[in-house]
Design a protein around this motif. Structure first.
Motif, short mmCIF file in Angstrom:
data_model
loop_
_atom_site.label_atom_id
_atom_site.label_comp_id
_atom_site.label_asym_id
_atom_site.label_seq_id
_atom_site.Cartn_x
_atom_site.Cartn_y
_atom_site.Cartn_z
N ASP A 1 -2.68 6.41 8.93
CA ASP A 1 -1.37 6.83 8.21
C ASP A 1 -0.90 5.41 7.57
N ALA A 2 -0.59 5.32 6.51
CA ALA A 2 -0.23 4.13 5.63
C ALA A 2 1.13 3.53 6.20
N GLU B 1 -8.70 7.20 4.58
CA GLU B 1 -8.35 8.44 4.64
C GLU B 1 -7.79 9.07 5.58
N ARG B 2 -8.15 8.36 7.03
CA ARG B 2 -7.90 9.07 8.06
C ARG B 2 -6.29 8.16 8.56
N LEU C 1 0.70 -1.19 -0.18
CA LEU C 1 -0.11 0.02 0.06
C LEU C 1 0.94 0.99 0.19
N ARG C 2 2.05 1.31 0.85
CA ARG C 2 2.98 2.41 0.71
C ARG C 2 3.22 2.68 -0.59
N MET C 3 3.68 1.87 -1.31
CA MET C 3 4.10 1.87 -2.82
C MET C 3 3.10 2.70 -3.48
N SER C 4 1.84 1.86 -3.46
CA SER C 4 0.74 2.33 -4.07
C SER C 4 0.39 3.60 -3.80
N LEU C 5 0.41 4.11 -2.61
CA LEU C 5 -0.11 5.52 -2.34
C LEU C 5 1.05 6.65 -2.68
N ALA C 6 2.09 5.92 -2.74
CA ALA C 6 3.42 7.10 -2.96
C ALA C 6 3.25 7.10 -4.60
N ALA C 7 2.62 6.44 -5.55
CA ALA C 7 2.23 6.45 -6.75
C ALA C 7 0.98 7.31 -7.09
N VAL C 8 -0.02 7.00 -6.15
CA VAL C 8 -0.96 7.84 -6.23
C VAL C 8 -1.53 8.29 -4.92
N PRO C 9 -0.98 9.47 -4.46
CA PRO C 9 -1.02 9.94 -3.19
C PRO C 9 -2.49 10.46 -2.77
N ARG D 1 -5.78 9.83 -2.01
CA ARG D 1 -6.37 8.58 -1.81
C ARG D 1 -7.75 8.38 -2.23
#
Lengths: 246, 309
Positions: free
Chosen positions: A245-246, A242-243, A85-93, A95
């Motif tokens: 931390d990843a 949304e709330r 998920l961290r990498m996914s959210l780094a790519a698409v921050p 949310r």
């Protein structure tokens, strides 16, 4: 960021993992397979007055639905394994964009595979019902086919929402499977409890498959109740994602 | 200029303050080593920089904007977090493909970063079958995917073999020489000493140092001089006169603490003692770092006994 790119990425995440594809493939196989078993043992002409040929074609849906739940859950919980998920959210921050596209892919695939499931299961069932079988032109038949697609699409999104809140596949399926496949069928439609259980997501949504009068909700109002459940649980997933931390 | 700007950053996890009002800037064109003991707040700072964790107060911007607001974030900054952060069921190539799609990164970059990180041969293998070193390389491949001007790598040498460590060293030097901003956290002082030009040191959530490597070592170590002489007796007397004590080791080599070679040279010349050899000791980064963090720990422990380790 653009929506098409994120949708493409989310679609690639689904089709590059065998387990999610397998779960998706099991939806029509299990539904049509168990329907075939049930309909093959049907004795034509011996049915009761309230025999519903269309609904008989969806005997196997409870099994296919398990696969749809697994699909929705796996797509989400894959993100929570190995820190993906961290990498996914780094790519698409953003949310909202990430979550929206993920649910859109889950829902879209659920709808598409569900509609195919609806059609195949209907045709298989009717062919095996012999002289009791009806065609797609029969009252409520087409509604059931399309309704099956909507039902499975909504169920998959609902599962994805719950999985986002709970993060692990065991917790998510542990909650969803009993609630959506045991409670209402075990209590049955005859008991007074059905006045409540007919509002559960599965019982409400499957109202769309009935073509003869029954104790549950109307076809579209039932589907609307399922849609409300889905909206609620997808929103719960969003709130959690949304709330946190990843 | 794409700098990383950390401004008044504070991050609390419940009652634990992981980062405590930290401000520093990571500039392009050089490798910045990001040091600190476990739990010092390095990874937290990186996660906040990437928009993964929300700061309690303060902010981190990259190239003047929050990472989250970048139109294509992988093209702004690449990051290596916990060994690849990839789903084991996917192949290495597919993992990169999923990332590339989301940021409209051209397909050829996938082949380029696979070649760069030496993963071509295993590109079609599932990530779950990878060793830690291979996962680490995949994580670096993902960081490089968008050809970003900023790189943030959390312990990139973890799990790498000696060849891999040399490769990382050269890669980091090259990225900095390209004019990119490179922030690398590490526990390997020897490696950091060889690659970093600048240091940012955190301890218990606070900024302990933000200085060039050479200044850091000079500031957190005391000088030492090595020498040899043909007249040890006279030298001993000479040193005693200025309050220093020294004795030769078995090889006849002297090691004098708290004095520079230049000062020893002056003393010896004034006293007429012949020296055969005279050098300043090379103080290692490790030594300077341990001295700084030991002081900081002691300071924190005496100042704030309630919060514990």
């Amino acid at each position: 960021m653009n929506v098409t790119a994120v949708l493409r990425s989310e679609w690639a995440k689904v089709h590059t993992v065998r387990a999610t594809l397998a779960a998706l493939a099991c939806v029509p196989l299990a539904t049509a397979g168990f329907t075939a078993l049930a309909c093959a043992t049907h004795e034509p002409g011996a049915g009761a007055a309230d025999f519903d040929p269309v609904h008989s074609s969806y005997f196997g849906l409870g099994f296919g639905q398990l696969a749809a739940l697994c699909f929705g859950v796996l797509v989400v919980t894959g993100e929570y394994r190995g820190g993906a998920l961290r990498m996914s959210l780094a790519a698409v921050p953003r949310r909202g964009l990430f979550y929206g596209c993920k649910l859109a892919v889950v829902g879209g695939l659920g709808l598409a595979v569900g509609t195919v499931t609806g059609l195949v299961s209907f045709l298989v069932g009717q062919a095996l019902l012999g002289e009791d079988g009806v065609g797609l032109g029969a009252p409520g038949a087409l509604r059931a086919v399309l309704g099956c697609g909507l039902y499975l699409g909504l169920i998959a999104v609902l599962a994805a929402g719950v999985a986002t809140v709970l993060r692990g596949p065991v917790a998510a399926l542990g909650l969803l499977v009993p609630l959506l496949t045991f409670v209402q069928p075990v209590l049955g439609t005859g008991s007074p409890a059905f006045r409540v259980t007919r509002f559960l997501p599965d019982a409400a949504g499957q109202s769309v498959l009935h073509t003869t009068p029954w104790a549950g909700l109307g076809p579209w109002s039932g589907l609307a109740v399922l849609a409300a459940w889905t909206l609620l649980l997808a929103a719960a997933g969003w709130r959690a994602l949304e709330r946190r931390d990843a | 200029m794409t700098s990383i700007d950390v401004r008044d950053l504070r991050k609390d996890y419940g009652p634990i303050r992981a980062v405590d009002d930290v401000t520093f800037t990571v500039r392009p064109g050089r490798v910045t080593g990001f040091l600190g003991p476990n739990g010092a707040g390095k990874s937290t700072t990186l996660r906040v920089a990437l928009g993964l964790d929300r700061p309690t107060t303060g902010r981190v911007t990259i190239g003047g904007r929050p990472y989250r607001s970048a139109p294509q974030p992988l093209r702004l900054a690449g990051a290596l977090l916990d060994a690849g952060a990839a789903l084991g069921a996917r192949t290495a190539r597919d993992h990169l493909r999923c990332l590339a799609y989301s940021n409209d990164i051209p397909h050829r970059r996938i082949a380029e970063v696979l070649a760069e990180t030496g993963l071509e041969a295993v590109a079609r293998r599932r990530v779950g079958t990878f060793s830690l070193g291979m996962r680490q390389r995949l994580g670096i491949a993902a960081a490089l995917l968008g050809d970003p001007p900023v790189l943030m790598l959390d312990e990139p040498t973890n799990g790498l073999d000696p060849e891999g460590i040399v490769w990382i060293r050269e890669l980091l030097r090259r990225l900095a020489a390209d004019g990119r901003t490179v922030l690398v956290s590490s526990h390997l002082m020897g490696e950091t000493a060889r690659t970093a030009d600048h240091l940012v040191v955190l301890g218990r959530g606070r900024l302990l140092a933000d200085t060039p490597m050479a200044d850091f070592i000079a500031a957190h170590s005391s000088p030492r001089a090595y020498l040899r002489t043909t007249e040890p007796e006279r030298l001993r007397d000479l040193l005693a006169a200025v309050g220093l004590a020294g004795a030769p080791d078995g090889d006849g080599r002297w090691c004098l603490p708290d004095i520079t070679a230049a000062r020893v040279g002056e003393l010896a010349a004034a006293g007429g003692v012949p020296l055969l050899e005279l050098t300043d000791a090379q103080v290692s980064l490790e030594e300077a770092y341990l001295r700084l963090t030991a002081d900081a720990t002691q300071y924190a422990a005496t100042r704030n006994p309630a919060t514990g380790g």
